[in-house]
Design an enzyme around this catalytic site. Sequence first.
Site, PDB file in Angstrom:
ATOM      1  N   GLY A  99       0.691  -1.599  -0.082  1.00  0.00           N
ATOM      2  CA  GLY A  99      -0.180   0.245   0.422  1.00  0.00           C
ATOM      3  C   GLY A  99       0.887   1.386   0.209  1.00  0.00           C
ATOM      4  O   GLY A  99       0.682   2.208   0.520  1.00  0.00           O
ATOM      5  N   HIS A 149       2.297   0.972 -13.343  1.00  0.00           N
ATOM      6  CA  HIS A 149       2.611  -0.270 -13.387  1.00  0.00           C
ATOM      7  C   HIS A 149       3.884   0.253 -12.928  1.00  0.00           C
ATOM      8  O   HIS A 149       4.917   1.535 -14.214  1.00  0.00           O
ATOM      9  CB  HIS A 149       2.540  -0.690 -14.945  1.00  0.00           C
ATOM     10  CG  HIS A 149       3.206  -1.971 -15.634  1.00  0.00           C
ATOM     11  ND1 HIS A 149       3.153  -3.329 -14.759  1.00  0.00           N
ATOM     12  CD2 HIS A 149       4.556  -2.468 -16.188  1.00  0.00           C
ATOM     13  CE1 HIS A 149       3.438  -4.022 -15.538  1.00  0.00           C
ATOM     14  NE2 HIS A 149       5.211  -3.584 -16.034  1.00  0.00           N
ATOM     15  N   MET A 157      -3.880  -7.088  -7.563  1.00  0.00           N
ATOM     16  CA  MET A 157      -3.179  -8.275  -8.261  1.00  0.00           C
ATOM     17  C   MET A 157      -4.346  -8.953  -8.438  1.00  0.00           C
ATOM     18  O   MET A 157      -4.098 -10.496  -9.021  1.00  0.00           O
ATOM     19  CB  MET A 157      -2.354  -8.985  -7.078  1.00  0.00           C
ATOM     20  CG  MET A 157      -1.186  -8.129  -6.514  1.00  0.00           C
ATOM     21  SD  MET A 157      -0.140  -7.775  -7.285  1.00  0.00           S
ATOM     22  CE  MET A 157       0.976  -9.001  -8.042  1.00  0.00           C
ATOM     23  N   ARG A 158      -5.382  -8.050  -9.548  1.00  0.00           N
ATOM     24  CA  ARG A 158      -6.722  -8.900  -9.827  1.00  0.00           C
ATOM     25  C   ARG A 158      -6.344  -8.603 -11.240  1.00  0.00           C
ATOM     26  O   ARG A 158      -6.587  -7.043 -11.355  1.00  0.00           O
ATOM     27  CB  ARG A 158      -7.550  -9.271  -9.627  1.00  0.00           C
ATOM     28  CG  ARG A 158      -7.017 -10.332  -8.517  1.00  0.00           C
ATOM     29  CD  ARG A 158      -8.783 -10.473  -7.390  1.00  0.00           C
ATOM     30  NE  ARG A 158      -8.232 -11.004  -6.141  1.00  0.00           N
ATOM     31  CZ  ARG A 158      -8.598 -12.013  -5.785  1.00  0.00           C
ATOM     32  NH1 ARG A 158      -8.982 -13.503  -6.087  1.00  0.00           N
ATOM     33  NH2 ARG A 158      -8.389 -13.013  -4.547  1.00  0.00           N
ATOM     34  N   ASN A 171       2.046   3.063  -2.707  1.00  0.00           N
ATOM     35  CA  ASN A 171       0.745   3.916  -3.462  1.00  0.00           C
ATOM     36  C   ASN A 171      -0.049   5.322  -2.452  1.00  0.00           C
ATOM     37  O   ASN A 171      -0.754   6.118  -3.080  1.00  0.00           O
ATOM     38  CB  ASN A 171       0.734   3.622  -4.789  1.00  0.00           C
ATOM     39  CG  ASN A 171       2.011   3.310  -5.624  1.00  0.00           C
ATOM     40  OD1 ASN A 171       2.858   4.403  -6.000  1.00  0.00           O
ATOM     41  ND2 ASN A 171       2.643   2.355  -5.880  1.00  0.00           N
TER      42      ASN A 171
HETATM   43  C1  GRF Z   1       4.339  -0.688  -7.087  1.00  0.00           C
HETATM   44  O1  GRF Z   1       5.320  -1.725  -7.753  1.00  0.00           O
HETATM   45  C2  GRF Z   1       3.240  -1.033  -8.042  1.00  0.00           C
HETATM   46  O2  GRF Z   1       3.437  -0.544  -9.555  1.00  0.00           O
HETATM   47  C3  GRF Z   1       2.798  -2.208  -9.288  1.00  0.00           C
HETATM   48  O3  GRF Z   1       2.439  -2.917  -7.397  1.00  0.00           O
HETATM   49  C4  GRF Z   1       3.414  -2.711  -6.389  1.00  0.00           C
HETATM   50  C5  GRF Z   1       2.479  -2.267  -5.329  1.00  0.00           C
HETATM   51  O4  GRF Z   1       2.967  -1.419  -4.346  1.00  0.00           O
HETATM   52  N1  GRF Z   1       1.289  -2.503  -9.506  1.00  0.00           N
HETATM   53  P1  GRF Z   1       2.395  -0.801  -3.191  1.00  0.00           P
HETATM   54  O5  GRF Z   1       1.203  -1.941  -3.154  1.00  0.00           O
HETATM   55  O6  GRF Z   1       1.668   0.615  -3.914  1.00  0.00           O
HETATM   56  O7  GRF Z   1       3.558  -0.599  -2.573  1.00  0.00           O
END
Ligand code: GRF
Length: 207
Positions: free
Chosen positions: A15, A114, A95-96, A17
């Site tokens: 989490g 991404h 993740m889906r 981001n």
């Molecule tokens: C990030 O690297 C994002 O680009 C990818 O999954 C990761 C998630 O990281 N889709 P976080 O859970 O936001 O720390």
Amino acid sequence: MGTDIKIAVLASGRGSNFKALAEATSDESFPAKTVLLMVDNPDAGALAYASKSGIAAEVVDCGSRRGSMTPESSESMAELCARHEIDLICLAGFMRIVKGKLLDRYAGRMMNIHPALLPSFKGLDAQEQAVDYGVKLSGCTVHFVDKGIDTGAIIIQKVVPIENDDTAESLSIKILREEHRAYPEAVRLFAEKRLKIRERRVFIDDE
Ligand code: GRF
């Protein structure tokens, strides 16, 4: 401000981001507010930050098939978004593959981040793919979500050079730093209605 747009974040894990978005949007002058976190995993680290910062959080059971979500879970998420009057959905380590009602309802209003310069290194372990391939530059991409995997129209990309001693882990750390800048930037542009999509190209209005 009454005109702020409302965003929901979908996450599965750490989490960081989500936290970056929640922090950026908590600034009074930011034209969007993070009001909802939805996770498919009751152990997602993102939940702790939501509770600490008073952001509504929901765990939605998306079914046992890895990488996929059930129609019911898509519908539940769409309903939660309706209840919270969500304008924009940000996928952040969810993740889906999003499909069904949620995607239909939020077409053009759903973004993903991404950890590679798309269209290179789609899918899982993008940082490892980049190191193994031997590219000299990688980075991150914020893009709109469509029916494909990491295929939607590109909004923002940030470049990260790959040094000789980089590993997937060290590169991930460098890319993550850029992700935390790129995602709030993309959300701001959306909130300011400065993103115009023609075909699959996204143009950013200067004004
Ligand atoms: C990030 O690297 C994002 O680009 C990818 O999954 C990761 C998630 O990281 N889709 P976080 O859970 O936001 O720390």
